[in-house]
Design a protein around this motif. Structure first.
Motif, PDB file in Angstrom:
ATOM      1  N   ILE A  61      12.745   2.333 -41.332  1.00 11.09           N
ATOM      2  CA  ILE A  61      11.721   0.925 -40.891  1.00 11.09           C
ATOM      3  C   ILE A  61      12.657  -0.005 -41.580  1.00 11.09           C
ATOM      4  CG2 ILE A  61       9.660  -0.455 -40.848  1.00 11.09           C
ATOM      5  CD1 ILE A  61       9.503   2.244 -39.325  1.00 11.09           C
ATOM      6  N   PRO A  62      13.065  -1.312 -40.547  1.00 11.89           N
ATOM      7  CA  PRO A  62      13.870  -2.550 -41.295  1.00 11.89           C
ATOM      8  C   PRO A  62      12.962  -2.964 -42.106  1.00 11.89           C
ATOM      9  CG  PRO A  62      13.102  -2.763 -39.094  1.00 11.89           C
ATOM     10  CD  PRO A  62      12.919  -1.242 -39.153  1.00 11.89           C
ATOM     11  N   ARG A  63      13.453  -3.650 -43.121  1.00 12.25           N
ATOM     12  CA  ARG A  63      12.807  -4.790 -43.971  1.00 12.25           C
ATOM     13  C   ARG A  63      11.696  -5.814 -43.397  1.00 12.25           C
ATOM     14  NH1 ARG A  63      14.019  -4.460 -49.185  1.00 12.25           N
ATOM     15  NH2 ARG A  63      15.659  -3.280 -49.662  1.00 12.25           N
ATOM     16  N   ARG A  64      12.172  -6.159 -42.089  1.00 15.94           N
ATOM     17  CA  ARG A  64      11.525  -7.279 -41.335  1.00 15.94           C
ATOM     18  C   ARG A  64      10.131  -6.780 -40.729  1.00 15.94           C
ATOM     19  NH1 ARG A  64      11.521  -7.020 -35.820  1.00 15.94           N
ATOM     20  NH2 ARG A  64      12.946  -5.350 -34.800  1.00 15.94           N
ATOM     21  N   ALA A  66       8.706  -3.834 -42.404  1.00 17.77           N
ATOM     22  CA  ALA A  66       8.302  -3.112 -43.408  1.00 17.77           C
ATOM     23  C   ALA A  66       6.574  -3.273 -43.800  1.00 17.77           C
ATOM     24  CB  ALA A  66       9.013  -2.748 -44.703  1.00 17.77           C
ATOM     25  N   GLY A  67       6.242  -4.602 -43.785  1.00 22.31           N
ATOM     26  CA  GLY A  67       4.980  -5.396 -44.214  1.00 22.31           C
ATOM     27  C   GLY A  67       3.797  -4.475 -43.452  1.00 22.31           C
ATOM     28  N   PRO A  68       4.008  -4.804 -42.145  1.00 22.87           N
ATOM     29  CA  PRO A  68       2.897  -4.193 -41.289  1.00 22.87           C
ATOM     30  C   PRO A  68       3.050  -2.697 -41.013  1.00 22.87           C
ATOM     31  CG  PRO A  68       4.426  -5.563 -39.875  1.00 22.87           C
ATOM     32  CD  PRO A  68       4.837  -5.783 -41.248  1.00 22.87           C
ATOM     33  N   MET A  69       4.034  -2.479 -40.883  1.00 21.16           N
ATOM     34  CA  MET A  69       4.517  -0.723 -40.468  1.00 21.16           C
ATOM     35  C   MET A  69       4.419   0.223 -41.882  1.00 21.16           C
ATOM     36  SD  MET A  69       7.120  -1.109 -37.323  1.00 21.16           S
ATOM     37  CE  MET A  69       6.743   0.716 -37.192  1.00 21.16           C
ATOM     38  N   GLY A  70       4.707  -0.599 -42.988  1.00 21.34           N
ATOM     39  CA  GLY A  70       5.024   0.457 -44.101  1.00 21.34           C
ATOM     40  C   GLY A  70       6.221   1.093 -43.979  1.00 21.34           C
ATOM     41  N   THR A  71       6.593   2.012 -44.612  1.00 25.71           N
ATOM     42  CA  THR A  71       8.062   3.073 -44.740  1.00 25.71           C
ATOM     43  C   THR A  71       7.707   4.471 -44.629  1.00 25.71           C
ATOM     44  OG1 THR A  71       8.315   2.831 -46.810  1.00 25.71           O
ATOM     45  CG2 THR A  71       9.412   1.292 -45.642  1.00 25.71           C
ATOM     46  N   VAL A  72       6.324   4.904 -44.877  1.00 22.32           N
ATOM     47  CA  VAL A  72       5.866   6.252 -44.762  1.00 22.32           C
ATOM     48  C   VAL A  72       5.584   6.781 -43.329  1.00 22.32           C
ATOM     49  CG1 VAL A  72       4.000   7.779 -45.476  1.00 22.32           C
ATOM     50  CG2 VAL A  72       4.654   5.977 -46.995  1.00 22.32           C
ATOM     51  N   TRP A  73       6.876   7.358 -42.938  1.00 19.12           N
ATOM     52  CA  TRP A  73       6.806   8.103 -41.490  1.00 19.12           C
ATOM     53  C   TRP A  73       7.197   9.516 -41.674  1.00 19.12           C
ATOM     54  CZ3 TRP A  73       4.498   5.405 -37.371  1.00 19.12           C
ATOM     55  CH2 TRP A  73       3.982   4.177 -37.497  1.00 19.12           C
ATOM     56  N   TYR A  74       6.276  10.712 -41.739  1.00 19.67           N
ATOM     57  CA  TYR A  74       6.758  11.674 -41.929  1.00 19.67           C
ATOM     58  C   TYR A  74       7.603  12.100 -40.823  1.00 19.67           C
ATOM     59  CZ  TYR A  74       3.858  12.679 -45.937  1.00 19.67           C
ATOM     60  OH  TYR A  74       3.021  12.502 -47.321  1.00 19.67           O
ATOM     61  N   LEU A 124       4.621  18.139 -26.473  1.00 19.26           N
ATOM     62  CA  LEU A 124       5.652  17.177 -26.691  1.00 19.26           C
ATOM     63  C   LEU A 124       5.315  16.013 -25.916  1.00 19.26           C
ATOM     64  CD1 LEU A 124       8.715  16.621 -27.768  1.00 19.26           C
ATOM     65  CD2 LEU A 124       9.575  17.601 -25.747  1.00 19.26           C
ATOM     66  N   GLY A 125       4.777  14.918 -26.922  1.00 14.78           N
ATOM     67  CA  GLY A 125       4.673  13.573 -26.489  1.00 14.78           C
ATOM     68  C   GLY A 125       5.829  12.960 -26.771  1.00 14.78           C
ATOM     69  N   VAL A 126       6.190  11.957 -25.737  1.00  9.44           N
ATOM     70  CA  VAL A 126       7.310  11.389 -26.033  1.00  9.44           C
ATOM     71  C   VAL A 126       7.286   9.436 -25.678  1.00  9.44           C
ATOM     72  CG1 VAL A 126       8.803  13.289 -25.347  1.00  9.44           C
ATOM     73  CG2 VAL A 126       8.095  11.559 -23.557  1.00  9.44           C
ATOM     74  N   GLY A 127       8.099   8.761 -26.182  1.00  9.24           N
ATOM     75  CA  GLY A 127       8.095   7.432 -25.811  1.00  9.24           C
ATOM     76  C   GLY A 127       9.256   6.799 -26.064  1.00  9.24           C
ATOM     77  N   ALA A 128       9.403   5.426 -25.690  1.00  9.92           N
ATOM     78  CA  ALA A 128      10.677   4.675 -25.464  1.00  9.92           C
ATOM     79  C   ALA A 128      10.849   4.277 -26.751  1.00  9.92           C
ATOM     80  CB  ALA A 128      10.560   3.593 -24.629  1.00  9.92           C
ATOM     81  N   GLY A 129      10.272   4.034 -27.798  1.00 12.54           N
ATOM     82  CA  GLY A 129      10.416   3.275 -28.935  1.00 12.54           C
ATOM     83  C   GLY A 129      10.332   1.724 -28.969  1.00 12.54           C
ATOM     84  N   HIS A 130      10.424   1.090 -30.313  1.00 10.56           N
ATOM     85  CA  HIS A 130      10.326  -0.263 -30.004  1.00 10.56           C
ATOM     86  C   HIS A 130      11.114  -0.998 -31.101  1.00 10.56           C
ATOM     87  CE1 HIS A 130       7.401  -0.963 -33.302  1.00 10.56           C
ATOM     88  NE2 HIS A 130       7.074   0.295 -33.260  1.00 10.56           N
ATOM     89  N   VAL A 131      11.855  -0.226 -32.227  1.00  7.31           N
ATOM     90  CA  VAL A 131      12.366  -0.664 -33.487  1.00  7.31           C
ATOM     91  C   VAL A 131      14.033  -0.730 -33.034  1.00  7.31           C
ATOM     92  CG1 VAL A 131      12.706  -0.671 -35.764  1.00  7.31           C
ATOM     93  CG2 VAL A 131      10.516   0.067 -34.769  1.00  7.31           C
ATOM     94  N   GLN A 132      14.577  -1.955 -32.831  1.00  6.75           N
ATOM     95  CA  GLN A 132      16.041  -2.006 -32.349  1.00  6.75           C
ATOM     96  C   GLN A 132      16.929  -1.506 -33.439  1.00  6.75           C
ATOM     97  OE1 GLN A 132      16.899  -5.898 -30.869  1.00  6.75           O
ATOM     98  NE2 GLN A 132      19.216  -5.365 -30.767  1.00  6.75           N
ATOM     99  N   GLU A 133      16.709  -1.732 -34.829  1.00  5.13           N
ATOM    100  CA  GLU A 133      17.480  -1.335 -35.826  1.00  5.13           C
ATOM    101  C   GLU A 133      17.570   0.244 -35.963  1.00  5.13           C
ATOM    102  OE1 GLU A 133      15.841  -5.239 -37.306  1.00  5.13           O
ATOM    103  OE2 GLU A 133      15.225  -3.638 -36.122  1.00  5.13           O
TER     104      GLU A 133
END
Length: 315
Positions: A61-64, A66-74, A124-133
């Motif tokens: 997760i980029p710093r920009r 990290a506030g709303p998303m946090g960095t905890v993603w297993y 298997l659930g898949v998605g496009a993603g949204h975080v450019q970094e």
């Protein structure tokens, strides 16, 4: 195609807490929770008749954000494999894996192994993603992630099939003469597509075994479901598709504390009546989320839902 959920019956699953901790939905107690808590919650789901437990994906997760998303993603593969070993019945879902971040053969190796080890319990659930970094960090194509996902889904169909030496030829990916074992335990791994944008809905309709909407409210779902079905009919896709929905936050009983104005609370019969409306729209599976102040309250809520609400979703 073998349908993985009971025909005509509304079933329920849940996104696991702890494994992702965005401030949008994480409860305060999750910050100090860990593997033992996840294990107990997964066992509660297994006992409580939940159709699946789900884990989502972000690599970094980029710093920009990290506030709303946090960095905890297993990591979903590691997490679901851990939980596969301590559960028996509940299905294991990635909701969602951002499969455009890696080559389809890598994804196929990981998830085929998970399906094999779990005795065929993968969704298997898949998605496009949204975080450019994230894409930039691993050298993946962010701007073209939609077409990349389309082709990746097609490649995964081949790579997760029955053949030890799968073959695929696309614009971006091609493979043949390369063996991968173990094969999945399932004859066909269910592939559900996440997202509610027009492109995501079209992708789910044309390529998915299931659709995982992202935050569509009740009043918007019927039109979205109609669109999915119309697109499949136009394309001549005859196989059934599993339609999902994410419900409002729930609390079985009277909480005695502030759970938020959008939380559905009350007696089990009232909750079941409210949730049956999803089935009437054409939804096959609902993803539920419970308000809680600790792990024990959460597992108590799950048990109450499984015993007192779940059996009445189809009355």
């Amino acid at each position: 195609m073998v349908r993985i959920l009971s025909d005509g019956r509304l079933v329920y699953g849940m996104q696991l807490p702890v494994q992702s901790q965005s401030i949008i939905y994480a409860e305060g107690w999750e910050a100090a929770a860990g593997p033992g808590d996840l294990a107990e919650i997964a066992r509660a789901a297994d006992r409580g008749g939940f159709a699946y437990i789900a884990c989502c994906e972000h690599i970094a997760i980029p710093r920009r954000l990290a506030g709303p998303m946090g960095t905890v993603w297993y990591d979903p593969v590691a997490t679901l494999a851990f939980l596969a070993g301590i559960t028996e019945r509940v299905r294991l879902m990635s909701h969602v894996a951002v499969v455009g971040l890696r080559h389809p053969l890598i994804t196929a190796k990981q998830y085929a192994t998970l399906d094999h080890l779990s005795g065929g319990r993968l969704i298997l659930g898949v998605g496009a993603g949204h975080v450019q970094e994230e894409f930039e960090a691993v050298g993946a194509d962010f701007a073209g992630r939609g077409p990349v996902l389309d082709e990746t889904i097609d490649a995964l169909r081949a790579a997760l099939g029955a053949e030890e030496y799968p073959e695929f030829q696309g614009e971006r990916f091609a493979f043949s003469g390369l063996g991968q074992r173990p094969r999945p335990a399932q004859q066909r791994v269910p592939l559900w597509v996440g997202g509610s944008s027009p492109a995501a809905v079209r992708r789910a309709a044309l390529r998915g075994d299931g659709w995982l909407p992202q935050g569509d409210p009740r009043d918007r779902l019927p039109a979205q479901i109609a669109r999915v079905r119309a697109l499949r009919e136009e394309a001549g896709v005859a196989e059934p598709i599993v339609i999902g929905a994410i419900t409002e936050a729930l609390y079985v009983g009277e909480p005695g504390w502030e759970t938020g104005r959008r939380t559905l609370t009350g007696k089990p019969e009232a909750l079941a009546e409210s949730l049956r409306a999803y089935g009437a729209m054409g939804v096959d599976q609902i993803q539920v989320r419970f308000r809680s102040r600790g792990r024990d309250e959460l597992t108590d809520q799950m048990a109450a839902f499984g015993s007192d609400v779940g059996p009445y979703l189809n009355d």
